[in-house]
Design a protein around this motif. Structure first.
Motif, PDB file in Angstrom:
ATOM      1  N   LEU A 122       0.854  -1.189   0.000  1.00 54.16           N
ATOM      2  CA  LEU A 122       0.000   0.000   0.000  1.00 54.16           C
ATOM      3  C   LEU A 122       0.885   1.232   0.000  1.00 54.16           C
ATOM      4  O   LEU A 122       1.780   1.361   0.834  1.00 54.16           O
TER       5      LEU A 122
ATOM      6  N   THR B 151      -1.242  -1.170  -4.258  1.00 54.21           N
ATOM      7  CA  THR B 151      -2.399  -0.295  -4.133  1.00 54.21           C
ATOM      8  C   THR B 151      -1.896   1.114  -3.859  1.00 54.21           C
ATOM      9  O   THR B 151      -1.101   1.324  -2.937  1.00 54.21           O
TER      10      THR B 151
ATOM     11  N   TRP C 212      -7.398  -1.569   4.319  1.00 49.23           N
ATOM     12  CA  TRP C 212      -6.474  -2.315   3.474  1.00 49.23           C
ATOM     13  C   TRP C 212      -5.759  -3.404   4.264  1.00 49.23           C
ATOM     14  O   TRP C 212      -5.699  -4.553   3.842  1.00 49.23           O
TER      15      TRP C 212
END
Length: 331
Positions: free
Chosen positions: A251, A292, A321
């Motif tokens: 992320l 992401t 997430w």
């Protein structure tokens, strides 16, 4: 080789451990591991109860973000933060603040921290590791994870410095020149590029000051920059541009926009005044197969030091997430 855990400057529940790393031309070298561990009985039913987090700071920085540790503790994770050699708690008299000749040299700092956490090479524990890196720390951890596939279960990058602010073309042009300067005079002076606007932005939004904050460890205009250090960072950027694989879900948290740090602007309180976030977003696609990218409107360079609204959004995005990514192990 480590000493004993002792109370940290941030107060309870934070503790610190000095990690001895040998010596270099400037004397003894150490890193410092800080931890915050929630009572295990309070984490029995938490989604990340088998997770350990290792956070690494950026340039001219150190760990002081207690709210970040509390976020992970509430999810059941054990939180650790590493002050790298010659930063923060790890600085010793006579050392050049933040200096490193190769980012790979931080492998010793990271491995010493992981050993103390129970995640050393070859460890067969049941706990999972999450790497959390900000800015230069994000670059360092990305390169480490790519060289140590399988060690991390997930990687979280908070505005990682994956590309030079001047862009890839300029980086490729100046990299050889900086390399020559680094070989001739690695500790020579570079022009000052930090005018203190980012520190002012953090103050304006209320992120600073906080208990345990040491201005000498995080000077308003940053540490002096040296050719040897800059060459190491540019080499890291080159590796990212060539493509790496951190071998874990990743992320990347970024602001939605940047503001050039040429003169003070109120826009710096709601944008990244350190990095060109669009370039970082492009570079982030070179980190692996599952990346992401989350853009937080109104965030500053360290998204977790932004104003309350974007900071809350960043934490909400991270929670969704990371729980979705790791909690499947505990239906």
């Amino acid at each position: 080789m480590a000493e004993e855990w002792r109370p940290d400057i941030l107060g309870a529940p934070f503790e610190q451990l000095t990690l001895t790393l040998g010596e270099d031309d400037e004397g003894p070298v150490v890193a410092t591991l800080v931890r915050s561990i929630r009572n295990p009985f309070l984490s029995l039913f938490s989604p990340l109860r088998d997770v350990d987090v290792l956070a690494v700071h950026g340039w001219s920085d150190y760990f002081f973000q207690t709210e970040l540790a509390e976020f992970w503790n509430r999810l059941g994770a054990r939180f650790y933060a590493l002050d790298l050699r010659k930063y923060g708690r790890s600085m010793r008299p006579g050392q050049t603040p933040g200096y490193i000749a190769r980012l790979d040299e931080y492998d010793a700092d990271i491995e010493a921290a992981l050993d103390a956490m129970g995640h050393g090479a070859g460890a067969n524990g049941s706990r999972r590791l999450v790497l959390l890196g900000h800015s230069t720390g994000g670059l360092t951890l990305s390169l480490w994870a790519a060289r140590h596939a399988g060690r991390a279960a997930a990687v979280v990058l908070n505005a990682p410095w994956l590309e030079l602010q001047l862009g890839p073309v300029a980086r490729q042009a100046i990299h050889p020149l900086v390399g020559i300067h680094a070989r001739i005079d690695p500790l020579g002076q570079q022009p000052t590029v930090d005018m203190g606007f980012y520190t002012r932005a953090q103050t304006e939004v209320g992120a600073l000051p906080v208990p345990g904050y040491r201005i000498e460890w995080r000077p308003p205009r940053g540490f002096p920059i040296h050719p040897g250090w800059l060459a190491a960072v540019l080499e890291g950027h080159r590796r990212i541009a060539a493509g790496v694989d951190v071998a874990a879900p990743t992320l990347v948290l970024l602001s939605t926009r940047s503001t050039p740090p040429l003169s003070w602007s109120e826009e710096m309180t709601s944008s990244d005044s350190v990095l060109v976030v669009d370039d970082i977003a492009k570079s982030a696609t070179k980190l692996g197969k599952l990346v992401t990218i989350a853009r937080i409107d109104g965030a500053i360079h360290d998204v977790f030091l932004s104003r309350p609204a974007p900071r809350a959004e960043a934490y909400a995005v991270l929670r969704r997430w990371i729980v979705g990514c790791l909690a499947a192990r505990h239906p």
